[in-house]
Structure formats: C-alpha cells, structure tokens
Design a protein around this motif. Sequence first.
Motif, PDB file in Angstrom:
ATOM      1  N   SER A 136      15.434 -35.718  -9.007  1.00  0.00           N
ATOM      2  CA  SER A 136      16.041 -35.906  -7.600  1.00  0.00           C
ATOM      3  C   SER A 136      15.509 -34.713  -6.900  1.00  0.00           C
ATOM      4  O   SER A 136      15.713 -33.419  -7.258  1.00  0.00           O
ATOM      5  CB  SER A 136      17.719 -35.931  -8.182  1.00  0.00           C
ATOM      6  N   PRO A 137      15.086 -34.796  -5.801  1.00  0.00           N
ATOM      7  CA  PRO A 137      15.010 -33.915  -5.097  1.00  0.00           C
ATOM      8  C   PRO A 137      15.988 -33.775  -3.845  1.00  0.00           C
ATOM      9  O   PRO A 137      15.480 -32.900  -3.501  1.00  0.00           O
ATOM     10  CB  PRO A 137      13.793 -34.407  -4.023  1.00  0.00           C
ATOM     11  N   HIS A 138      17.245 -34.446  -4.280  1.00  0.00           N
ATOM     12  CA  HIS A 138      18.026 -33.620  -3.167  1.00  0.00           C
ATOM     13  C   HIS A 138      19.824 -33.165  -3.539  1.00  0.00           C
ATOM     14  O   HIS A 138      20.103 -31.800  -3.980  1.00  0.00           O
ATOM     15  CB  HIS A 138      18.587 -35.174  -2.969  1.00  0.00           C
ATOM     16  N   LEU A 139      19.921 -33.604  -5.363  1.00  0.00           N
ATOM     17  CA  LEU A 139      20.411 -32.945  -6.550  1.00  0.00           C
ATOM     18  C   LEU A 139      19.655 -32.370  -7.432  1.00  0.00           C
ATOM     19  O   LEU A 139      19.221 -32.627  -8.419  1.00  0.00           O
ATOM     20  CB  LEU A 139      21.451 -33.964  -7.312  1.00  0.00           C
ATOM     21  N   ASP A 140      20.388 -30.498  -7.460  1.00  0.00           N
ATOM     22  CA  ASP A 140      20.295 -29.685  -8.128  1.00  0.00           C
ATOM     23  C   ASP A 140      20.549 -29.958 -10.330  1.00  0.00           C
ATOM     24  O   ASP A 140      21.909 -30.676 -10.263  1.00  0.00           O
ATOM     25  CB  ASP A 140      20.430 -28.827  -7.229  1.00  0.00           C
ATOM     26  N   GLY A 141      19.564 -30.867 -10.614  1.00  0.00           N
ATOM     27  CA  GLY A 141      19.144 -30.167 -12.224  1.00  0.00           C
ATOM     28  C   GLY A 141      19.998 -31.738 -12.147  1.00  0.00           C
ATOM     29  O   GLY A 141      19.899 -32.082 -13.723  1.00  0.00           O
ATOM     30  N   MET A 142      19.443 -32.172 -11.230  1.00  0.00           N
ATOM     31  CA  MET A 142      20.050 -33.599 -11.790  1.00  0.00           C
ATOM     32  C   MET A 142      18.599 -34.810 -12.045  1.00  0.00           C
ATOM     33  O   MET A 142      17.634 -34.655 -11.133  1.00  0.00           O
ATOM     34  CB  MET A 142      20.609 -34.924 -10.753  1.00  0.00           C
ATOM     35  N   PHE A 143      18.436 -35.421 -13.126  1.00  0.00           N
ATOM     36  CA  PHE A 143      17.389 -36.142 -13.551  1.00  0.00           C
ATOM     37  C   PHE A 143      17.563 -37.122 -14.041  1.00  0.00           C
ATOM     38  O   PHE A 143      18.785 -37.784 -14.333  1.00  0.00           O
ATOM     39  CB  PHE A 143      16.245 -35.523 -14.171  1.00  0.00           C
ATOM     40  N   ALA A 144      16.233 -38.738 -14.150  1.00  0.00           N
ATOM     41  CA  ALA A 144      16.951 -39.676 -14.148  1.00  0.00           C
ATOM     42  C   ALA A 144      15.664 -40.221 -15.771  1.00  0.00           C
ATOM     43  O   ALA A 144      14.699 -39.640 -15.771  1.00  0.00           O
ATOM     44  CB  ALA A 144      16.302 -41.149 -13.847  1.00  0.00           C
TER      45      ALA A 144
ATOM     46  N   ARG B 244      17.166 -41.082   0.313  1.00  0.00           N
ATOM     47  CA  ARG B 244      18.556 -41.511  -0.080  1.00  0.00           C
ATOM     48  C   ARG B 244      18.678 -40.600  -1.587  1.00  0.00           C
ATOM     49  O   ARG B 244      18.512 -40.572  -2.372  1.00  0.00           O
ATOM     50  CB  ARG B 244      18.903 -42.657  -0.158  1.00  0.00           C
ATOM     51  N   PRO B 245      20.287 -40.306  -1.325  1.00  0.00           N
ATOM     52  CA  PRO B 245      20.491 -39.103  -2.441  1.00  0.00           C
ATOM     53  C   PRO B 245      20.532 -40.050  -4.028  1.00  0.00           C
ATOM     54  O   PRO B 245      20.871 -39.709  -4.649  1.00  0.00           O
ATOM     55  CB  PRO B 245      21.008 -37.867  -2.533  1.00  0.00           C
ATOM     56  N   ALA B 246      21.326 -41.344  -3.342  1.00  0.00           N
ATOM     57  CA  ALA B 246      21.661 -41.832  -4.290  1.00  0.00           C
ATOM     58  C   ALA B 246      20.890 -43.010  -4.703  1.00  0.00           C
ATOM     59  O   ALA B 246      21.945 -44.788  -5.576  1.00  0.00           O
ATOM     60  CB  ALA B 246      23.250 -42.609  -3.609  1.00  0.00           C
ATOM     61  N   VAL B 247      19.932 -43.624  -4.161  1.00  0.00           N
ATOM     62  CA  VAL B 247      19.098 -44.884  -4.199  1.00  0.00           C
ATOM     63  C   VAL B 247      17.328 -44.229  -5.184  1.00  0.00           C
ATOM     64  O   VAL B 247      16.840 -42.766  -5.170  1.00  0.00           O
ATOM     65  CB  VAL B 247      18.453 -45.015  -3.358  1.00  0.00           C
TER      66      VAL B 247
ATOM     67  N   GLU C 292      26.251 -38.489   2.838  1.00  0.00           N
ATOM     68  CA  GLU C 292      25.884 -39.100   1.262  1.00  0.00           C
ATOM     69  C   GLU C 292      25.663 -38.238   0.257  1.00  0.00           C
ATOM     70  O   GLU C 292      25.786 -38.834  -0.321  1.00  0.00           O
ATOM     71  CB  GLU C 292      24.433 -39.855   1.672  1.00  0.00           C
ATOM     72  N   LYS C 293      25.188 -37.138   0.596  1.00  0.00           N
ATOM     73  CA  LYS C 293      24.815 -35.903  -0.416  1.00  0.00           C
ATOM     74  C   LYS C 293      26.814 -35.608  -0.905  1.00  0.00           C
ATOM     75  O   LYS C 293      25.781 -35.405  -2.368  1.00  0.00           O
ATOM     76  CB  LYS C 293      23.895 -35.040   0.187  1.00  0.00           C
ATOM     77  N   SER C 294      27.082 -35.524   0.006  1.00  0.00           N
ATOM     78  CA  SER C 294      28.440 -35.335  -0.232  1.00  0.00           C
ATOM     79  C   SER C 294      29.083 -36.267  -1.563  1.00  0.00           C
ATOM     80  O   SER C 294      29.786 -35.977  -2.468  1.00  0.00           O
ATOM     81  CB  SER C 294      28.815 -34.588   0.510  1.00  0.00           C
ATOM     82  N   LEU C 295      28.473 -37.179  -1.055  1.00  0.00           N
ATOM     83  CA  LEU C 295      29.237 -38.306  -2.016  1.00  0.00           C
ATOM     84  C   LEU C 295      28.562 -38.885  -2.939  1.00  0.00           C
ATOM     85  O   LEU C 295      29.168 -38.412  -4.023  1.00  0.00           O
ATOM     86  CB  LEU C 295      29.763 -39.303  -0.784  1.00  0.00           C
TER      87      LEU C 295
END
Length: 578
Positions: free
Chosen positions: A440-448, A486-489, A560-563
Amino acid sequence: RERERERAGGQAPTDNHTHRQTYPYTHPHTHSNPHKDRRTCVHLSTHDEETPSPLSLLCECGLSTRITVCVTSRIMSFSDSASYTVSVPSSWKKEASTATCATQTAPILTDSQGVQSHNTNEIAVQTDVQEQTSPDMPALSPDELETLAGFLKRAEPTMSIQLKRNLTSSAFDGYTTSAVETVAETRSRTTYTYHDGTSDALQCLAMSWNSVGSVVAATFGVITTSDWWTQTSCICTWNIDNRRGSPDKPDHRINLPSCGTVLEYHPEIPAILAVGMINGDVSILDTSKPDGQEVVSTTPYLKDTHTEPVTALCWVLKRDARGRKTYQLCSTSTDATVLVWDTPLKNMPPVLDLVTNYRLMVKDVPAYLRPSRAQPADAELGASSLALLPAVPDAAVVGTEIGCVVRLDLAITQAGATAPSPIGFSFTAHTGPTPCISCSPHLDGMFASAGSDGTVHLSSYLQASPLLVLNPKLGEVLSVAWSFARPAVLAIATATGHVLVYDLLVSQSRPVEHLSCDGVITRHVRFNPKNARVLSAASSDGKIRLWTLSDSLSSEVPREKSLTLQLFKSLFQADAAL
C-alpha cells in the motif's frame, strides 16, 4: 658385278663411291599389257666385294618396269619420313563446367512501421510594450477616512476570531476542487493491441506505467511450457495523451532476444525501463534512444546470474556516501535467487554489476508457516513475486512457488559470495503459488498477496496471520494492486477474465465494480500513478484494456486514511483476541 669389273679393267673399285645403274626389267607376266610401265628400283648394297648384302627387289606384278641397281661398297643408309603433321589442341581455352544447385533457407522476415509526426510553424510578430499601470485609488475625504477606520475597528476582532476557528476546523478535510468533469460510473476508455502479422496471436505477458503516468508499456510473446523458445517477443509502448495515435499501432516497439516476462519503469526517469526475460537475463532500456539502440545495460553471463525465468523486478532506493539518491535493481527468479544489481543513473555501464546474491531455502521458513505439501527443508524456495515496503528501509516481501510469503532484509550484504539468508519474517502461506504482491502506498507496512488458491491476503508486516482475506470465488487470482488515490481501494485480476475493484469502506467481502475481460486470462492489473481515474489490465488475448473509474473510486473521501487505519486496527485487535 662382272660389268663393273670389265669397266675397271678387271680390277675391283678401290674407292667408296656408290655406283648406280638402271636396268630395264620386264616381268614375265606383263607382256599382255605393254602400255603400262612403271619404274621399280632395285637397290643393291654391299660392304665389300666378297660379302654382298641382301638384295631387295621391289616390283609390282603385271607391270613393265625398269630396275635400278645401286651398289654401295661400304654402307647403305635408310631414312624414314612422313608427310603429315601432328597438332596438339590447346586446353586453356576450354570452357569450365557449371552446375545449377538450389538450397532451402528460412523465409525472410519483413516488417513495415509507420511513425506519426506533426507539422510545426513559428511566427514572430512585433508589438509595442505597454506599461502595466493600476488605476489610482480615489482620494477620500477626511470624513470618509474617519468612517472607514471606525468600521475596521469594530469588525476586526470578530473577523480574527472566525479565521482562527477555520484553521482548527476539519469540516473540509479530504475535499479537493477539480476542474475535471465528474464521472458517475466506471466506463471503458480504450483498448490497446498489437499484431505482428503472423498467424500466432501474441499474449500480453507484463505491463508497467512510467513515472509520469503518460506511457504504458507491455511485453508481447507466446509462452509454451513444453517447447524451447523460438517465437517472437517485443515491447510496445503507447502514449495515452496522444489523441492522434492508433490503439492498434504502438508509438514505439523494441524487439527482444527472448520472451519478456516482467517490466518495471524507473520511479523517477520516465524513459528508463527494466525488463526480465524467460531465459534469466535482465536488461535496462532507454526508450528515448533511436530504434535498435534502446538497450543500455544487461546482465553478464556468469554462474551467479538467473538460470530460470525472471518473475519480478523492483527499484531499490539507496543513498551514497554523500547522501545523494541512487537506485539499485532487485530481481527474483524461480531458481530461488534474489539478485541486487548496481544501476548508477549517470554513466551506466553496458554490463550490470552484481552487488548481492541471496538464495532462498525452505529451511529458513518456520515449519508451522509452510504449506502442508511443502518440499523438504533442504530444498530451494523459488521466488514468484516481489514488492518493497515503502515505510521500512531495505525491506521487501517475496512470494514463492509453494505459497510461502516471507519478508527479506536487503541490507544484509556480503561481497564476493552468496549472502546469508535474508529471510527475517514469515507470513501465513497460500495453498498455491503467489504470483503477485502489492504494498500500500498510503498505509505503512500494509501489503496484499494474491494466491492461485483464489484468495487475497491483506496483511501487516508486523503480524504473521492476515488481517483480512478476500475470496471472490472466481478462480485463481493472478494480480493485485492498490490505488494511488484512495487508501481503501484495491483491484484484483483473475485467471477467468475478471477485474474486481474493492472499496473496503463500503464492503470487506464484495467488490463494488466488476469489469470483464471477455473471459480470457488476465495476468496484470495496474492503477495509473498520476491519473487516479485510469485502471489498466493486460490479458492473454494480447489486449491492454483501460477503464475510467467513477468519482467514488478515484476521489478520496474525507478522513479516508484514518478510517482505513481504524478498520485494520479493529481487525488486528479482533485477531489478537482470538
């Protein structure tokens, strides 16, 4: 003989002269034809008087001849003569022998290309320079100035208090103004394709966007699992901002010596493109150079290079001794190696310099995190995907052929030899190969991570088990990508020809958009890094499909990022409670 003696007075001649005398001679059988007369010589030769030589009588029967008797006292000689000539034909003018032969050769490959150009015209005109002057403020009377000063004194406190409140307000967080037209729903934008004129349909095997989001590149080829590579392969690029371009004719084409399997543009230089091939080679291309000169650097033929197809490429940001930015290229392959190449931005050498050679082993993964059908502990672990963690320096996540997902520490180096195992952490494995990983380019340390078991794991680099599992139940998932806007998409592509777009703030189980690729295998899905509305997918029918996403999927919602962080935090706490 007696006549000779009588003429000599009874004495034999004492000199060696030859005496000739012709005597008429008539053959007994020639009386019947006296008119025919021929001469025949009879030569008598002797060495002395007592020893006469043999007498030769030559005559023709039935002819009346005269006989000439020649007496030689000492030696009688004979000579031969010939009236004909001998000729030897010349051989240097002889014609050389020739022959006509025929050979069979491969057909000559021809190709015709066209380029697009535009006419330009430059015109200069001369104008007079005019000074920009602002109109003079009308003069106020003393009474008007006093009235204005009284108004400002009364309104200033109230205005200042309201401006301070606006600075601390969050009413307009996440709201951006744009002059672009609104899009109510997702629609198809265009479809790029390439045909080389042969009967075999080329597949689109890899795809990548350049750093400014204006050019999309794709590799075309045919992958066969049972045959040696003998087909054609090339890289084609299209400029999506070129309105005069043709979707069926690429703006630029680069031929490859082998089939390209993966592409990755440089994160800063739009013209630099890295390509990995099926024979294990890695090359760096410069698309701004003339045709035939695009290859800038390539890997050497060493024992430490890849020996199997390259599966992933990634540009790693580094800092030199002076703190200046530089990049290294990291490549993975199914031969269980992860190689790091030195790629200086200036004066790039024609042969890439190998910095570090990592080798992945099954024994480096904890036993409880291995799939049930994993190989023995001393077996190698073939890498199938790679992605960098933006928030963690020198950290990468690698997917493997047996489904294991591991975190690598690329800071471990050892010059001149294979470095120690870089595996620092392991995550819950898929039950099949992991063809794609996206951070994820927005959420640190998150990956899919996408698996051939048909699921997508959304994980944190601090936890082994996934925080959320997406299961579209549409076959193998071959690709996954996070949105840059969008961080959630995020979007996924399946082997059954479906592209699904998820909005985690709307639903964590069902996609909000279902896009079709005509039922063919879709290997790659990518968001445009600059234009948030553009989504692309590459499929095995040789087509690159582009869609324009709706405003709800391309425009960030307030906070959106905080949510999204709050959503994953709640999932993390729920998993910890179990």
